[in-house]
Design a protein around this motif. Structure first.
Motif, PDB file in Angstrom:
ATOM      1  N   LEU A   1       4.819  13.734   5.700  1.00 38.73           N
ATOM      2  CA  LEU A   1       5.939  13.644   4.767  1.00 38.73           C
ATOM      3  C   LEU A   1       5.791  14.660   3.645  1.00 38.73           C
ATOM      4  O   LEU A   1       6.763  15.332   3.257  1.00 38.73           O
ATOM      5  CB  LEU A   1       6.045  12.225   4.206  1.00 38.73           C
ATOM      6  CG  LEU A   1       7.117  12.003   3.140  1.00 38.73           C
ATOM      7  CD1 LEU A   1       8.505  12.272   3.694  1.00 38.73           C
ATOM      8  CD2 LEU A   1       7.020  10.578   2.573  1.00 38.73           C
ATOM      9  N   ARG A   2       4.594  14.782   3.101  1.00 38.28           N
ATOM     10  CA  ARG A   2       4.366  15.740   2.015  1.00 38.28           C
ATOM     11  C   ARG A   2       4.667  17.169   2.480  1.00 38.28           C
ATOM     12  O   ARG A   2       5.281  17.960   1.755  1.00 38.28           O
ATOM     13  CB  ARG A   2       2.928  15.637   1.512  1.00 38.28           C
ATOM     14  CG  ARG A   2       2.616  14.345   0.773  1.00 38.28           C
ATOM     15  CD  ARG A   2       1.255  14.414   0.111  1.00 38.28           C
ATOM     16  NE  ARG A   2       0.919  13.174  -0.554  1.00 38.28           N
ATOM     17  CZ  ARG A   2      -0.053  12.335  -0.160  1.00 38.28           C
ATOM     18  NH1 ARG A   2      -0.785  12.620   0.911  1.00 38.28           N
ATOM     19  NH2 ARG A   2      -0.300  11.222  -0.827  1.00 38.28           N
TER      20      ARG A   2
ATOM     21  N   PRO B   1       8.646   2.661   4.746  1.00 40.34           N
ATOM     22  CA  PRO B   1       7.344   2.745   4.081  1.00 40.34           C
ATOM     23  C   PRO B   1       6.182   2.232   4.917  1.00 40.34           C
ATOM     24  O   PRO B   1       5.099   2.827   4.888  1.00 40.34           O
ATOM     25  CB  PRO B   1       7.562   1.907   2.815  1.00 40.34           C
ATOM     26  CG  PRO B   1       9.000   2.151   2.490  1.00 40.34           C
ATOM     27  CD  PRO B   1       9.695   2.161   3.837  1.00 40.34           C
ATOM     28  N   GLN B   2       6.378   1.131   5.648  1.00 44.65           N
ATOM     29  CA  GLN B   2       5.271   0.601   6.445  1.00 44.65           C
ATOM     30  C   GLN B   2       4.881   1.530   7.592  1.00 44.65           C
ATOM     31  O   GLN B   2       3.786   1.412   8.135  1.00 44.65           O
ATOM     32  CB  GLN B   2       5.629  -0.771   7.005  1.00 44.65           C
ATOM     33  CG  GLN B   2       6.824  -0.801   7.935  1.00 44.65           C
ATOM     34  CD  GLN B   2       7.172  -2.217   8.365  1.00 44.65           C
ATOM     35  OE1 GLN B   2       6.537  -2.778   9.246  1.00 44.65           O
ATOM     36  NE2 GLN B   2       8.173  -2.799   7.720  1.00 44.65           N
ATOM     37  N   ILE B   3       5.768   2.469   7.946  1.00 42.60           N
ATOM     38  CA  ILE B   3       5.508   3.393   9.048  1.00 42.60           C
ATOM     39  C   ILE B   3       5.065   4.757   8.519  1.00 42.60           C
ATOM     40  O   ILE B   3       3.988   5.250   8.855  1.00 42.60           O
ATOM     41  CB  ILE B   3       6.761   3.535   9.937  1.00 42.60           C
ATOM     42  CG1 ILE B   3       7.107   2.189  10.587  1.00 42.60           C
ATOM     43  CG2 ILE B   3       6.555   4.606  11.004  1.00 42.60           C
ATOM     44  CD1 ILE B   3       8.409   2.188  11.368  1.00 42.60           C
ATOM     45  N   ILE B   4       5.885   5.364   7.665  1.00 47.72           N
ATOM     46  CA  ILE B   4       5.583   6.708   7.168  1.00 47.72           C
ATOM     47  C   ILE B   4       4.451   6.687   6.147  1.00 47.72           C
ATOM     48  O   ILE B   4       3.824   7.714   5.883  1.00 47.72           O
ATOM     49  CB  ILE B   4       6.838   7.349   6.546  1.00 47.72           C
ATOM     50  CG1 ILE B   4       6.707   8.876   6.489  1.00 47.72           C
ATOM     51  CG2 ILE B   4       7.137   6.787   5.161  1.00 47.72           C
ATOM     52  CD1 ILE B   4       6.728   9.562   7.820  1.00 47.72           C
ATOM     53  N   GLY B   5       4.131   5.503   5.605  1.00 47.87           N
ATOM     54  CA  GLY B   5       3.128   5.399   4.554  1.00 47.87           C
ATOM     55  C   GLY B   5       1.689   5.349   5.017  1.00 47.87           C
ATOM     56  O   GLY B   5       0.782   5.245   4.185  1.00 47.87           O
ATOM     57  N   ARG B   6       1.455   5.423   6.328  1.00 48.84           N
ATOM     58  CA  ARG B   6       0.073   5.571   6.789  1.00 48.84           C
ATOM     59  C   ARG B   6      -0.430   6.963   6.396  1.00 48.84           C
ATOM     60  O   ARG B   6       0.347   7.922   6.360  1.00 48.84           O
ATOM     61  CB  ARG B   6      -0.015   5.404   8.309  1.00 48.84           C
ATOM     62  CG  ARG B   6       0.465   4.061   8.830  1.00 48.84           C
ATOM     63  CD  ARG B   6      -0.336   2.891   8.329  1.00 48.84           C
ATOM     64  NE  ARG B   6      -1.774   3.030   8.522  1.00 48.84           N
ATOM     65  CZ  ARG B   6      -2.647   2.066   8.252  1.00 48.84           C
ATOM     66  NH1 ARG B   6      -2.240   0.910   7.758  1.00 48.84           N
ATOM     67  NH2 ARG B   6      -3.932   2.264   8.464  1.00 48.84           N
TER      68      ARG B   6
ATOM     69  N   GLU C   1       0.808  -1.223   0.000  1.00 52.68           N
ATOM     70  CA  GLU C   1       0.000   0.000   0.000  1.00 52.68           C
ATOM     71  C   GLU C   1       0.840   1.272   0.000  1.00 52.68           C
ATOM     72  O   GLU C   1       0.540   2.218  -0.712  1.00 52.68           O
ATOM     73  CB  GLU C   1      -0.911   0.024   1.244  1.00 52.68           C
ATOM     74  CG  GLU C   1      -2.057  -0.967   1.196  1.00 52.68           C
ATOM     75  CD  GLU C   1      -3.205  -0.510   0.302  1.00 52.68           C
ATOM     76  OE1 GLU C   1      -3.165   0.631  -0.210  1.00 52.68           O
ATOM     77  OE2 GLU C   1      -4.143  -1.290   0.108  1.00 52.68           O
ATOM     78  N   ALA C   2       1.887   1.290   0.828  1.00 51.86           N
ATOM     79  CA  ALA C   2       2.613   2.537   1.039  1.00 51.86           C
ATOM     80  C   ALA C   2       3.494   2.923  -0.148  1.00 51.86           C
ATOM     81  O   ALA C   2       3.571   4.096  -0.507  1.00 51.86           O
ATOM     82  CB  ALA C   2       3.465   2.435   2.303  1.00 51.86           C
TER      83      ALA C   2
END
Length: 274
Positions: A238-239, A226-231, A48-49
């Motif tokens: 991040l953006r 990714p698995q952390i910051i991608g929520r 997903e991320a």
């Protein structure tokens, strides 16, 4: 003591890199976890991320550095190919996120060779950068990196700028320092013993650290998973972080490979090895 003159290209006063450790399930496997739901947290990264992160980087015209364990690359080859297609750098990050500092030298070398072979086959180019899982190196690591043709390490925490390690067999590795304060895991990784922090205060801390590093002409090395910051809530963080860095005057945003190449050919004024 006044800060050293800025060592960066393109009339920049500081440098910044966005880096990602794509650990997937190995982040949990290395902790002895085999419970399906816990492992699914790792799968969120590539499943997903990563598409969201790659879209975010592409929209900002930023090329990042991704460090990928060989196990992850082998299990998610399409994700690795998407990273390369986006123009990003890929570096070595162990095999199954093992603790390198616990390994005998011969086993560490076997894993390093496997990592190079797997990533080279998938990306079409030999990785030049190495980040140890959890930034835990052994007494043999730097020598092995030199032996196998690496250009840089991104593991140590002792400077605000890159530097050269003492030469091994006539060749010096570039070190691109890291810091836990610029990593997402201490704030957002839930282990059952550590509470999850809200994105807002963490973002403010990162912005303040970035400003302080830029003030002394240093290099900010953000490290995300990714698995952390991608929520979604953290991806919004991040953006905003990327937008802030992009609109800060005279910041050179580059991959770690580009930063290492620059530092090797044009070290900072007054810089010394070691």
């Amino acid at each position: 003591m006044p800060p050293l003159p800025s060592p960066w290209p393109r009339n920049a006063l500081s440098a910044c890199a966005f880096t990602f450790d794509l650990d997937a399930e190995t982040l949990w496997m290395a902790r002895g976890v085999n419970e399906p739901v816990a492992l699914s947290q790792g799968r969120y990264g590539p499943a997903e991320a990563m598409p969201l992160i790659l879209d975010t980087l592409g929209a900002a015209s930023i090329r990042a550095s991704f460090f990928i364990p060989a196990w992850v690359a082998s299990h998610y080859p399409d994700t690795v190919k998407a990273i390369v297609a986006g123009g990003h750098e890929v570096g070595c990050h162990g095999d199954e996120h093992e603790r390198v500092s616990d390994l005998p030298p011969e086993r560490e070398e076997q894993i390093l060779v496997k990592s190079v072979e797997v990533l080279t086959a998938l990306t079409g180019r030999r990785p030049l950068g190495y980040r140890a899982p959890a930034w835990q190196v052994s007494a043999s690591t730097l020598g092995l990196l030199v032996k196998h043709g690496f250009d840089y390490s991104s593991n140590f925490m002792d400077r605000l700028r890159p530097y050269l390690h003492p030469p091994v067999d006539g060749r010096a590795l570039v070190e691109i320092p890291v810091s836990w304060v610029l990593d997402d895991a201490p704030y957002f990784m839930f282990t059952g013993q550590r509470s999850i922090q809200a994105p807002g205060p963490v973002l403010q801390g990162w912005l303040t650290e970035f400003a302080g590093i830029a003030e002394v002409h240093g290099m900010t090395n953000f490290t995300f998973h990714p698995q952390i910051i991608g929520r979604p809530s953290r991806l919004a963080c991040l953006r905003e972080l990327i937008d802030h860095v992009r609109h800060t005057p005279r910041v050179w945003i580059a991959t770690l490979g580009e930063i290492a190449g620059h530092w090797r050919t044009r070290p900072a004024p007054g810089e010394r090895a070691g």
